[in-house]
Design a protein around this motif. Structure first.
Motif, PDB file in Angstrom:
ATOM      1  N   SER A 158       0.833  -1.197   0.000  1.00 27.13           N
ATOM      2  CA  SER A 158       0.000   0.000   0.000  1.00 27.13           C
ATOM      3  C   SER A 158       0.876   1.259   0.000  1.00 27.13           C
ATOM      4  O   SER A 158       1.895   1.304   0.698  1.00 27.13           O
ATOM      5  CB  SER A 158      -0.915  -0.016   1.227  1.00 27.13           C
ATOM      6  OG  SER A 158      -1.723   1.123   1.272  1.00 27.13           O
ATOM      7  N   PRO A 159       0.524   2.264  -0.848  1.00 29.62           N
ATOM      8  CA  PRO A 159      -0.758   2.491  -1.539  1.00 29.62           C
ATOM      9  C   PRO A 159      -0.944   1.753  -2.851  1.00 29.62           C
ATOM     10  O   PRO A 159      -1.978   1.872  -3.470  1.00 29.62           O
ATOM     11  CB  PRO A 159      -0.750   3.997  -1.755  1.00 29.62           C
ATOM     12  CG  PRO A 159       0.693   4.339  -1.893  1.00 29.62           C
ATOM     13  CD  PRO A 159       1.438   3.432  -0.972  1.00 29.62           C
ATOM     14  N   TYR A 176       3.300   7.854  -6.242  1.00 27.58           N
ATOM     15  CA  TYR A 176       3.158   6.965  -5.083  1.00 27.58           C
ATOM     16  C   TYR A 176       4.519   6.415  -4.678  1.00 27.58           C
ATOM     17  O   TYR A 176       5.362   6.123  -5.539  1.00 27.58           O
ATOM     18  CB  TYR A 176       2.209   5.809  -5.386  1.00 27.58           C
ATOM     19  CG  TYR A 176       0.793   6.253  -5.686  1.00 27.58           C
ATOM     20  CD1 TYR A 176      -0.122   6.433  -4.669  1.00 27.58           C
ATOM     21  CD2 TYR A 176       0.393   6.502  -7.003  1.00 27.58           C
ATOM     22  CE1 TYR A 176      -1.413   6.838  -4.937  1.00 27.58           C
ATOM     23  CE2 TYR A 176      -0.895   6.917  -7.282  1.00 27.58           C
ATOM     24  CZ  TYR A 176      -1.799   7.079  -6.247  1.00 27.58           C
ATOM     25  OH  TYR A 176      -3.076   7.487  -6.510  1.00 27.58           O
ATOM     26  N   LYS A 190       0.692  -3.149   8.167  1.00 30.01           N
ATOM     27  CA  LYS A 190       0.579  -2.358   6.946  1.00 30.01           C
ATOM     28  C   LYS A 190       0.352  -0.901   7.332  1.00 30.01           C
ATOM     29  O   LYS A 190      -0.021  -0.611   8.476  1.00 30.01           O
ATOM     30  CB  LYS A 190      -0.586  -2.869   6.086  1.00 30.01           C
ATOM     31  CG  LYS A 190      -0.535  -4.356   5.811  1.00 30.01           C
ATOM     32  CD  LYS A 190      -1.801  -4.841   5.142  1.00 30.01           C
ATOM     33  CE  LYS A 190      -1.839  -6.355   5.075  1.00 30.01           C
ATOM     34  NZ  LYS A 190      -3.094  -6.858   4.471  1.00 30.01           N
ATOM     35  N   GLN A 191       0.560  -0.004   6.353  1.00 30.26           N
ATOM     36  CA  GLN A 191       0.427   1.418   6.656  1.00 30.26           C
ATOM     37  C   GLN A 191      -0.198   2.140   5.478  1.00 30.26           C
ATOM     38  O   GLN A 191       0.055   1.819   4.305  1.00 30.26           O
ATOM     39  CB  GLN A 191       1.804   2.013   6.965  1.00 30.26           C
ATOM     40  CG  GLN A 191       1.767   3.501   7.293  1.00 30.26           C
ATOM     41  CD  GLN A 191       3.118   4.026   7.692  1.00 30.26           C
ATOM     42  OE1 GLN A 191       3.855   3.357   8.400  1.00 30.26           O
ATOM     43  NE2 GLN A 191       3.454   5.228   7.247  1.00 30.26           N
ATOM     44  N   GLU A 192      -1.040   3.145   5.779  1.00 25.13           N
ATOM     45  CA  GLU A 192      -1.644   3.975   4.748  1.00 25.13           C
ATOM     46  C   GLU A 192      -2.046   5.305   5.373  1.00 25.13           C
ATOM     47  O   GLU A 192      -2.056   5.467   6.600  1.00 25.13           O
ATOM     48  CB  GLU A 192      -2.866   3.288   4.148  1.00 25.13           C
ATOM     49  CG  GLU A 192      -4.028   3.112   5.107  1.00 25.13           C
ATOM     50  CD  GLU A 192      -5.207   2.391   4.480  1.00 25.13           C
ATOM     51  OE1 GLU A 192      -5.034   1.837   3.387  1.00 25.13           O
ATOM     52  OE2 GLU A 192      -6.295   2.402   5.091  1.00 25.13           O
ATOM     53  N   ASP A 193      -2.364   6.269   4.511  1.00 31.73           N
ATOM     54  CA  ASP A 193      -2.839   7.566   4.990  1.00 31.73           C
ATOM     55  C   ASP A 193      -4.288   7.458   5.432  1.00 31.73           C
ATOM     56  O   ASP A 193      -5.048   6.630   4.940  1.00 31.73           O
ATOM     57  CB  ASP A 193      -2.706   8.619   3.885  1.00 31.73           C
ATOM     58  CG  ASP A 193      -1.251   8.904   3.534  1.00 31.73           C
ATOM     59  OD1 ASP A 193      -0.392   8.687   4.398  1.00 31.73           O
ATOM     60  OD2 ASP A 193      -0.987   9.300   2.381  1.00 31.73           O
ATOM     61  N   GLN A 198      -2.285   0.387  -9.596  1.00 32.72           N
ATOM     62  CA  GLN A 198      -2.946   1.495  -8.917  1.00 32.72           C
ATOM     63  C   GLN A 198      -3.977   2.082  -9.876  1.00 32.72           C
ATOM     64  O   GLN A 198      -3.725   2.183 -11.085  1.00 32.72           O
ATOM     65  CB  GLN A 198      -1.936   2.558  -8.496  1.00 32.72           C
ATOM     66  CG  GLN A 198      -2.536   3.798  -7.869  1.00 32.72           C
ATOM     67  CD  GLN A 198      -3.404   3.492  -6.662  1.00 32.72           C
ATOM     68  OE1 GLN A 198      -4.615   3.613  -6.745  1.00 32.72           O
ATOM     69  NE2 GLN A 198      -2.794   3.073  -5.560  1.00 32.72           N
TER      70      GLN A 198
END
Length: 553
Positions: A77-78, A112, A477-480, A106
């Motif tokens: 991700s993203p 990104y 996991k990480q995202e905005d 995407q």
């Protein structure tokens, strides 16, 4: 434990680690003589159009005995993972070359950052390089291609058969159950001829059966054996029921002996001629049944008439029943009535149970087993979801959100080293062990107004707390993340196996960590829940939609 996109560098521990490593290198020559693992990553392109795919490849060179774990799931991700291809393995002497390729895409244009990925080799994490990817839009011909306005929203009538359907089903089951109870228990059914005859006194029943034998066609059809079998059976059954002697299974001599004993005891006033006449009929019946003797038709008819007289004389010869005997007969009748009542109740309950079972099967077929089970039995998380929610503000700077229950303040003792950095810390939490749901908020104010929040360090502390409580196999996991009002933040989420308190069992769970902040402060929201609980998923989704934070202190 896999933690992608999270890097924590602590300068205070680097020197100590280097010192320990130097000592190990000096005094352990055989152990560290092996070549270290090598991790390289590459992509076939750094620029794509919307919907196209990037082939991201990671190559790992390790010893042949090493255990390598590649990233799994949506860890890019993203960018979205389309497919993870099988690992290509090549062996060269004591080394092994592993190549893993992922197809990524995407669907929104822009730039990104493809995050670093964690490769676990023998329990130790190695990280790949990050990459900036450009996603371009596809040009649209607005001259030749006609454009149309978006159609307006249409109102759709909702179905009234929500809880009304369950209410109608319940009323139908109760109605059918009440009808079955009336039909099998309360209703007085007309008796059949056989039931009416069974309720007659022994004398009247015997006389009615002798009359039916007189009208039969046994003698016309030369069926003397059947005729005499029924004839003696009628009189024997009458004697057994009325005189209370075992007559059906006694031989002719035994039956006569029992009658004579009753006569001598004064309990049966029968003349000697009547007993001799009865003896002759029984002996004739024995000859017909066992010796195939065939008497004259007139003799057979006279024997039936004589049996009728013997039954009548026996009834007259019996003494009047005592009060104790009448009480026993009444008790017997009451016991038979109670037995019949219980039989009706069993039939009624069986009918109601069958109707309920049919209704339950129909509900499962229409709504599904899980929905019916949860509706009838209920679950802790379902009760929380459908209960009255609370909207409140917690801590300073405030974190505003809606939760199924009020969060309670948690007193946290800051260690001396933390007090040098943290001015104030407000923590609130709610933990439901039955629903396996945990909600917590933390608001931190730093001593220095211009100090930037350390998001990575905060996440590392939370994950370390999970591990101290027994969690394992944590994937991150990480995202905005952006609140409804537009405040930006960071969302770190994933899954793992969480230890159930006071037991040795684990359950699969999920977690979400939201981080907001600015100069001089940081706000955190931490959620954890059971993975396979759809109601907990709805609770978390609803909480995330209501989160608001104040970014000015």
């Amino acid at each position: 434990m896999q933690r992608d996109n999270i890097h924590v560098f602590k300068s205070t521990g680097a020197g100590y680690f280097t010192f320990i490593l130097t000592i190990l290198l000096a005094f352990s020559p055989p152990l560290f003589s092996q070549q270290p693992p090598r991790v390289e990553s590459s992509t076939d392109t750094a620029s794509i159009r919307i919907g196209e795919q990037i082939q991201w490849t990671v190559v790992v060179e390790v010893d042949s005995t090493a255990q390598v774990i590649f990233p799994e799931g949506q860890t890019f991700s993203p960018l979205e993972t389309v497919e993870a291809y099988k690992t290509d393995t090549t062996r060269k002497k004591d080394r092994m070359l592993l190549q893993k390729t992922y197809a990524l895409t995407q669907f929104d244009s822009g730039g990104y950052l493809l995050p670093t990925q964690r490769i676990e080799i023998d329990g130790k994490g190695y990280f790949t390089d990050s990459l900036f990817v450009m996603v371009a839009t596809i040009p649209v011909d607005t001259v030749n291609q006609k454009m149309f306005d978006i159609k307006p929203m249409m109102e759709v009538e909702t179905s009234p058969w929500g809880w009304l359907g369950w209410l109608a089903l319940g009323l139908l089951v109760l109605l059918l159950g009440g009808f079955a109870y009336y039909w099998f228990y309360l209703r007085k059914k007309p008796l059949t001829e056989a039931e009416k005859e069974a309720l007659l006194p022994p004398y009247e029943r015997a006389m009615k059966e002798l009359k039916r034998l007189e009208e039969s066609r046994y003698l016309i059809q030369d069926e003397y054996k059947q005729y005499y079998t029924e004839l003696t059976g009628i009189v024997r059954a009458y004697l057994e029921e009325e005189v209370h002697i075992s007559a059906l299974e006694s031989t002719t001599a035994q039956l006569l002996e029992k009658l004579e004993l009753l006569r001598d005891a004064g309990k049966l006033d029968l003349e000697e001629s009547t007993l001799r006449q009865f003896q002759g009929i029984l002996e004739t019946a024995d000859l017909v049944k066992f010796a195939k003797n065939k008497p004259e038709l007139r003799k057979a008819e006279e024997d039936r008439t004589h049996v009728e007289e013997i039954v009548r004389k026996t009834k007259e010869a019996l003494p009047e029943p005592t009060e104790e005997e009448l009480l026993q007969q009444e008790t017997y009748r009451m016991a038979m009535a109670e037995q019949q009542r219980k039989r009706k109740v069993r039939f009624a309950l069986a009918g109601v149970g069958g109707l309920v079972l049919i209704g339950l099967i129909g509900a499962i077929a229409y709504y599904g087993f899980s929905n019916v089970k949860d509706y009838l039995i209920g679950t802790p998380s379902k009760s929380l979801l459908e209960g009255e929610w609370v909207a409140s503000s917690y801590g300073y700077p405030p974190v505003i959100l809606e939760t199924p229950e009020v969060l309670y303040r948690k007193e946290i003792e800051l260690p001396p080293e933390a007090r040098a950095t943290i001015k104030d810390l407000d923590a609130f939490a709610y933990d439901d062990t039955r629903a396996h749901l945990s909600i917590a908020t933390l608001s931190t104010v730093f001593n220095k107004p211009d100090e930037e929040p350390d998001y990575e360090g905060a996440v590392e502390q939370i994950l370390s707390g999970f591990e101290k409580n027994g969690a394992r196999n944590i994937i991150t996991k990480q995202e905005d993340f952006t609140t409804v009002s537009g405040v930006p933040g960071i969302r770190v989420f994933g899954r793992g196996e969480f230890k159930i308190p006071d037991s040795d069992r684990f359950l699969k769970g999920k977690y979400t960590i939201l981080l907001f902040g600015g100069n001089g402060f940081m706000q955190q929201v931490v959620l954890s829940w059971e993975e396979e609980d759809p109601y907990a998923e709805e609770i978390v989704a609803r909480i995330l939609k209501t989160i608001e934070v104040k970014t000015v202190i």
